[in-house]
Design an enzyme around this catalytic site. Structure first.
Site, short mmCIF file in Angstrom:
data_model
loop_
_atom_site.label_atom_id
_atom_site.label_comp_id
_atom_site.label_asym_id
_atom_site.label_seq_id
_atom_site.Cartn_x
_atom_site.Cartn_y
_atom_site.Cartn_z
N ASP A 188 -0.40 -3.98 6.85
CA ASP A 188 0.98 -4.40 6.60
C ASP A 188 1.86 -4.19 7.82
OD1 ASP A 188 1.66 -5.58 4.20
OD2 ASP A 188 2.07 -3.69 3.15
N GLU A 247 3.72 -12.10 -4.81
CA GLU A 247 3.97 -10.93 -5.66
C GLU A 247 5.02 -11.25 -6.72
OE1 GLU A 247 4.44 -7.23 -3.59
OE2 GLU A 247 5.23 -6.18 -5.35
N GLU A 277 6.05 -9.76 5.28
CA GLU A 277 6.90 -10.20 4.17
C GLU A 277 8.01 -11.11 4.68
OE1 GLU A 277 8.56 -6.97 1.94
OE2 GLU A 277 6.64 -5.94 1.74
N ASP A 330 2.11 -0.95 3.01
CA ASP A 330 3.23 -0.03 3.22
C ASP A 330 3.62 0.62 1.88
OD1 ASP A 330 4.52 -2.17 2.02
OD2 ASP A 330 6.03 -2.43 3.60
N SER A 331 2.87 0.28 0.80
CA SER A 331 2.96 1.05 -0.45
C SER A 331 2.64 2.52 -0.18
CB SER A 331 2.01 0.47 -1.50
OG SER A 331 0.70 0.35 -0.97
O1 KIV Z 1 1.97 -2.46 0.27
C1 KIV Z 1 1.20 -2.92 -0.59
O2 KIV Z 1 0.39 -2.22 -1.20
C2 KIV Z 1 1.30 -4.36 -0.86
C3 KIV Z 1 0.57 -4.90 -2.04
C4 KIV Z 1 1.18 -4.42 -3.30
C5 KIV Z 1 0.46 -6.38 -2.01
O3 KIV Z 1 1.97 -5.06 -0.14
NA NA Z 2 3.31 -4.00 1.26
#
Ligand code: KIV
Ligand code: NA
Length: 264
Positions: free
Chosen positions: A84, A181, A114, A45-46
């Protein structure tokens, strides 16, 4: 390339071998990353930040992740695809199950959620239905408003113990992978020793079984602030495929992360 599964990661952990993971959001990078031998691709979700231009991950929807998971799945050459679960996609157990099901049908092999120890019930329900889970602990960016910023977690003895015991509880509940993280190196080491499933770290020190980075960060093209745990692999590479390969080799050799990328 051979297909990577949960069993592959378990075998690597048992053999004391490192593995690597990168985020991808499209078919071309998926093809490049998986062809390099990088074991795991995360549709993170980045994407809220690096694709959509938001300043947090909160606006990302299940449909966004599903669309990019389909793109990644088409380009994939044998990597394990992890998708995610975005903000509030697990508002109830029922929504968690239906949304995780959508991501699996979009081409994911497992989902990442998460949280903390309270994730246990949802993880058990998912695994009963054939959906493997990675539990993301420590700095969980969907909690940024609760945390009051992106801060290293597990710094006190009590906070470190809470992360270690949550990891154990979530593995007991059925989690196949733990992702940590932004925790001190020592917490990364203790969790990796405590659980019998692969542990992936980002800013969690060199002792975790695997490492992950956001693609745009390791290519050195992220706009604005980059975290301490990031290394720009384009700095010594002549092409993107070469940077991907150098990242994979550095993780395998244990030369990334170095001291300067870690929290003590
Ligand atoms: O969303 C993401 O890219 C992540 C990673 C940074 C672990 O959760
Ligand atoms: Na993420």
């Amino acid at each position: 390339m051979k297909t990577v599964t949960i069993s592959t990661l378990n075998k690597l952990k048992a053999a004391g071998e490192k593995f690597s993971c990168l985020t991808a959001y499209d078919a071309t990078f998926s093809h490049q990353i998986s062809s390099t031998g990088i074991e795991v691709i995360l549709i993170g979700d980045s994407m809220g930040m690096v694709l959509q231009g938001h300043n947090s991950t909160l606006p990302v929807s299940v449909d966004d992740i599903a669309y990019h998971t389909q793109c990644v799945a088409r380009g994939n050459q044998g990597a394990l695809i992890m998708a995610d679960m975005p903000f509030m996609s697990n508002a109830s157990i029922e929504q968690l199950l239906l949304n995780a099901g959508k991501l699996m049908q979009a081409g994911a092999h497992m989902v990442k959620i998460e949280g903390e120890a309270w994730l246990a019930e949802g993880i058990t329900e998912l695994t009963r239905r054939g959906i493997p889970v990675c539990a993301h602990l420590g700095l969980t960016p969907q909690m940024v408003n609760q945390f009051g910023g992106y801060k290293v977690q597990g710094k006190t003895e009590a906070a470190a113990q809470a992360i270690i015991s949550a990891s154990q509880q979530l593995v007991d509940a059925g989690a196949s992978v733990i992702l940590l993280e932004c925790v001190p190196t020592e917490v990364g080491r203790l969790v990796t020793e405590a659980v019998n499933v692969p542990v992936i770290g980002i800013g969690a020190g060199p002792y975790t079984d695997g490492q992950v980075l956001v693609l745009h960060d390791m290519l050195g093209i992220t706009v604005g602030h980059t975290a301490k745990f990031v290394k720009n692999f384009m700095a010594d590479a002549r092409s993107i495929p070469e940077a991907l390969s150098q990242y994979h080799q550095a993780v395998k050799a244990g030369t990334f992360p170095a001291e300067e990328h870690c929290f003590s």
